[in-house]
Design a protein around this motif. Structure first.
Motif, PDB file in Angstrom:
ATOM      1  N   LEU A  41      57.269  38.804  35.117  1.00  0.00           N
ATOM      2  CA  LEU A  41      56.304  38.183  34.538  1.00  0.00           C
ATOM      3  C   LEU A  41      56.346  36.696  34.165  1.00  0.00           C
ATOM      4  O   LEU A  41      55.869  35.827  34.791  1.00  0.00           O
ATOM      5  N   ALA A  74      57.090  35.018  37.501  1.00  0.00           N
ATOM      6  CA  ALA A  74      55.790  34.514  38.036  1.00  0.00           C
ATOM      7  C   ALA A  74      55.144  33.345  37.442  1.00  0.00           C
ATOM      8  O   ALA A  74      54.420  32.593  38.222  1.00  0.00           O
ATOM      9  N   VAL A  75      55.269  33.307  36.119  1.00  0.00           N
ATOM     10  CA  VAL A  75      54.491  32.103  35.718  1.00  0.00           C
ATOM     11  C   VAL A  75      55.017  30.847  35.746  1.00  0.00           C
ATOM     12  O   VAL A  75      54.254  29.971  36.388  1.00  0.00           O
ATOM     13  N   THR A 120      54.126  30.350  39.490  1.00  0.00           N
ATOM     14  CA  THR A 120      52.891  29.833  39.845  1.00  0.00           C
ATOM     15  C   THR A 120      52.344  28.481  39.508  1.00  0.00           C
ATOM     16  O   THR A 120      51.836  27.692  40.051  1.00  0.00           O
ATOM     17  N   LYS A 144      52.975  39.621  43.079  1.00  0.00           N
ATOM     18  CA  LYS A 144      54.072  40.277  42.480  1.00  0.00           C
ATOM     19  C   LYS A 144      54.293  41.641  42.862  1.00  0.00           C
ATOM     20  O   LYS A 144      53.415  42.493  42.968  1.00  0.00           O
ATOM     21  N   ALA A 178      50.469  41.502  29.921  1.00  0.00           N
ATOM     22  CA  ALA A 178      50.576  40.459  30.951  1.00  0.00           C
ATOM     23  C   ALA A 178      49.798  39.334  30.643  1.00  0.00           C
ATOM     24  O   ALA A 178      49.893  38.310  31.464  1.00  0.00           O
ATOM     25  N   ASP A 179      49.330  38.916  29.393  1.00  0.00           N
ATOM     26  CA  ASP A 179      48.562  37.858  28.932  1.00  0.00           C
ATOM     27  C   ASP A 179      49.379  36.534  29.113  1.00  0.00           C
ATOM     28  O   ASP A 179      50.500  36.306  28.658  1.00  0.00           O
ATOM     29  N   LEU A 180      48.585  35.668  29.906  1.00  0.00           N
ATOM     30  CA  LEU A 180      49.499  34.376  30.341  1.00  0.00           C
ATOM     31  C   LEU A 180      50.183  33.662  28.980  1.00  0.00           C
ATOM     32  O   LEU A 180      51.260  33.368  29.234  1.00  0.00           O
ATOM     33  N   VAL A 190      53.049  35.872  27.900  1.00  0.00           N
ATOM     34  CA  VAL A 190      54.228  35.689  28.788  1.00  0.00           C
ATOM     35  C   VAL A 190      54.745  34.374  28.704  1.00  0.00           C
ATOM     36  O   VAL A 190      56.215  34.219  28.680  1.00  0.00           O
ATOM     37  N   ASN A 212      41.240  37.365  34.280  1.00  0.00           N
ATOM     38  CA  ASN A 212      42.126  36.689  35.312  1.00  0.00           C
ATOM     39  C   ASN A 212      43.357  36.186  34.728  1.00  0.00           C
ATOM     40  O   ASN A 212      44.296  35.988  35.453  1.00  0.00           O
ATOM     41  N   LEU A 213      43.168  35.811  33.599  1.00  0.00           N
ATOM     42  CA  LEU A 213      44.495  35.049  32.697  1.00  0.00           C
ATOM     43  C   LEU A 213      45.186  36.262  31.860  1.00  0.00           C
ATOM     44  O   LEU A 213      46.130  36.114  31.482  1.00  0.00           O
ATOM     45  N   SER A 214      44.559  37.622  31.806  1.00  0.00           N
ATOM     46  CA  SER A 214      45.206  38.440  30.911  1.00  0.00           C
ATOM     47  C   SER A 214      45.689  39.609  31.588  1.00  0.00           C
ATOM     48  O   SER A 214      46.787  40.377  31.161  1.00  0.00           O
ATOM     49  N   GLU A 215      45.381  39.706  32.877  1.00  0.00           N
ATOM     50  CA  GLU A 215      45.602  40.846  33.784  1.00  0.00           C
ATOM     51  C   GLU A 215      46.278  40.394  35.149  1.00  0.00           C
ATOM     52  O   GLU A 215      45.958  39.302  35.514  1.00  0.00           O
ATOM     53  N   VAL A 216      47.277  41.324  35.358  1.00  0.00           N
ATOM     54  CA  VAL A 216      47.945  40.938  36.863  1.00  0.00           C
ATOM     55  C   VAL A 216      47.867  42.167  37.785  1.00  0.00           C
ATOM     56  O   VAL A 216      47.869  43.387  37.153  1.00  0.00           O
TER      57      VAL A 216
HETATM   58  N1  TRP Z   1      46.065  36.767  37.263  1.00  0.00           N
HETATM   59  C1  TRP Z   1      46.855  35.556  37.362  1.00  0.00           C
HETATM   60  C2  TRP Z   1      47.855  36.211  38.294  1.00  0.00           C
HETATM   61  O1  TRP Z   1      48.309  37.225  38.482  1.00  0.00           O
HETATM   62  C3  TRP Z   1      47.262  34.771  36.187  1.00  0.00           C
HETATM   63  C4  TRP Z   1      47.979  35.578  35.300  1.00  0.00           C
HETATM   64  C5  TRP Z   1      47.894  36.398  34.186  1.00  0.00           C
HETATM   65  C6  TRP Z   1      49.583  35.459  35.361  1.00  0.00           C
HETATM   66  N2  TRP Z   1      49.030  36.745  33.900  1.00  0.00           N
HETATM   67  C7  TRP Z   1      49.997  36.279  34.261  1.00  0.00           C
HETATM   68  C8  TRP Z   1      50.503  34.862  36.262  1.00  0.00           C
HETATM   69  C9  TRP Z   1      51.382  36.549  34.048  1.00  0.00           C
HETATM   70  C10 TRP Z   1      51.650  35.417  36.173  1.00  0.00           C
HETATM   71  C11 TRP Z   1      52.255  36.249  34.956  1.00  0.00           C
HETATM   72  O2  TRP Z   1      48.582  35.329  38.817  1.00  0.00           O
END
Ligand code: TRP
Ligand code: MN
Length: 452
Positions: free
Chosen positions: A92, A95-96, A99, A108, A180-182, A185, A228-232
């Protein structure tokens, strides 16, 4: 080419030569284990595999990026909630960073919840005077170096199923349960950046992400209350090596009537089993899952095009991912003709870079390792080649762990050969540790930034 391939069934691979299959000592016991698995519930669902394929279709068209990461081989012994959580945390974090810098969604996919089987260069291994069967992964036998431990045991197939089920259960919980909350992370990544010399270099990128999050908060969008911002979504994948196991988990999708391999969302064919006339291609050509195929330094244009035709004759975007593992020195020579030929053929593939397997060597200490710099160098070559050909460097495929292991050389901590013994725990190939992995994401971020 293979004898004409006609009717496909989950068992049609049995008519083709299958490389890398264990020598099961008791056919009756194997049959019984496979029957047992056939009666168990699917691990993943057809609709999930379809939605991964849809997302990979966006990667194929240059509008998303694939991050496929996890263990070289999962273990029956090192198996705990902590290990899974830490591995997910690193994925994660990567991924942030990706992104933000690529400016496109990151798809992912874990090498997880089923990545147990290993192809081997030799079926046997010399231990003292004796030749014993090679270790083929926990799904087949035990790594202990005795003849008895190395006997393939079909009940391990059943155990692999159950471990995959409980791994998936945790993944589903962690990815939807706040972990997974943005903001959360990113806070871990800020910790990495402020606590380490290699992190300092990334301070400004991390600060930009901070500001973006603060901007959203100021506008009234907070991460906790916005799924959208707290789950992946984190999908699962593994090398489809032991075909009896894959067959036992292949089920009809009641919605579409298609066969889906419900052992994982995505399956791939390894460098050693991608013979066009072989059983692995036969099996994977018939399932509706998105599939991958590794391409190595000896891959040719003809072979690559035949693989595309065999695995994705209908040219569905997102169906086929070609994972190149050329080695840092070879990639810029080997890859361009392949990119050109596939582009001209019109096949809508995802191109992903595996910068690990072409850069493995044995250090003077005798440890199998990889150097962080070679990993970065291969990705650099991958991105440059795509830029030159006008194609999209669609993804990254890496072996990593969330633990503080010492298996790969270099990185911010400048691990040297003498450090490898400190915590060398892999069941198979050397993995990037947590810090090296986050560090790598920042490197890739810099490479992709120039691209987009
Ligand atoms: N849901 C979006 C995504 O999966 C944004 C996001 C939320 C995200 N938590 C994340 C992205 C953790 C990366 C890592 O892209
Ligand atoms: Mn490996």
């Amino acid at each position: 080419m293979a004898a004409a391939r006609t009717d496909w069934s989950p068992a049609s691979w049995r008519e083709f030569p299958a490389g890398q299959q264990p020598d099961w000592p008791d056919a009756g016991a194997l049959d019984q284990a496979l029957k047992q698995i056939s009666a168990l519930p699917p691990l993943v669902f057809a609709g999930e595999a379809r939605s991964l394929q849809h997302e990979l279709g966006r990667v194929a068209s240059g509008n998303a990026f694939l991050l496929q990461a996890g263990d070289c081989a999962e273990s029956f012994e090192d198996f705990s909630a902590d290990l899974i959580r830490e591995k997910l945390r690193v994925i994660l974090q990567m991924a942030v960073v990706l992104t933000y810098s690529a400016g496109v969604p990151i798809v992912k996919v874990g090498r997880i919840a089923g990545q147990f089987a290993k192809p081997r260069s030799s079926p046997t291994e010399k231990v003292g005077e004796a030749d014993i069967p090679s270790f083929r992964g926990y799904i087949v036998n035990d790594p202990t170096t005795t003849e008895a431990a190395r006997q393939p045991d079909p009940q391990r197939l059943v155990q692999a199923y159950h471990q995959s089920a409980s791994t998936l259960n945790l993944l589903r919980a962690f990815t939807k349960g706040g972990f997974a909350d943005l903001s959360r992370v990113h806070a871990w990544t800020q910790e990495f950046v402020s606590s380490s010399p290699e992190g300092q270099r990334y301070q400004s990128l991390a600060n930009e992400i901070d500001r973006a999050l603060a901007f959203m908060r100021a506008c009234g969008v907070d991460t906790e209350s916005n799924p959208n911002l707290s789950e992946v979504d984190v999908f699962t994948s593994h090398e489809a090596l032991i075909l009896g196991y894959e067959e036992a988990l292949t089920r009809v999708d009641t919605l579409t009537g298609a066969w889906v391999d419900c052992s994982a969302h995505m399956l791939w064919i390894g460098e050693r089993t991608r013979e066009l006339a072989g059983a692995h291609i036969e099996f994977l050509r018939g399932v509706a899952n998105p599939v991958g195929c590794k391409l190595g330094p000896t891959s040719t244009v003809e072979e690559t095009l035949e693989i595309c035709e065999a695995l994705n004759p209908s040219r569905i975007p997102g169906k086929l991912t070609l994972i190149t593992r050329m080695g840092a020195d070879a990639i810029e020579e080997v890859l361009p003709p392949l990119l050109r030929a596939v582009r001209e053929s019109g096949h809508p593939v995802v191109w992903a870079c595996d910068p690990m397997h072409g850069n493995t060597f044995t250090a003077p200490s005798g440890r199998k390792t990889r150097h962080f710099d070679d990993v970065v160098r291969e990705i650099g070559g991958f991105v440059r080649t795509h830029r030159a050909e006008g194609t999209w460097p669609g993804g990254l495929h890496v072996e990593l762990t969330g633990e503080d292991v010492t298996e790969c050389l270099g990185g911010g901590d400048q691990l040297a050969d003498a450090d490898l013994d400190h915590r060398y725990e892999t069941v198979c190939d050397p993995r990037l540790n947590a810090r090296q992995s986050v560090d790598l994401a920042f490197h890739v971020a810099e490479l992709l930034r120039d691209f987009t």
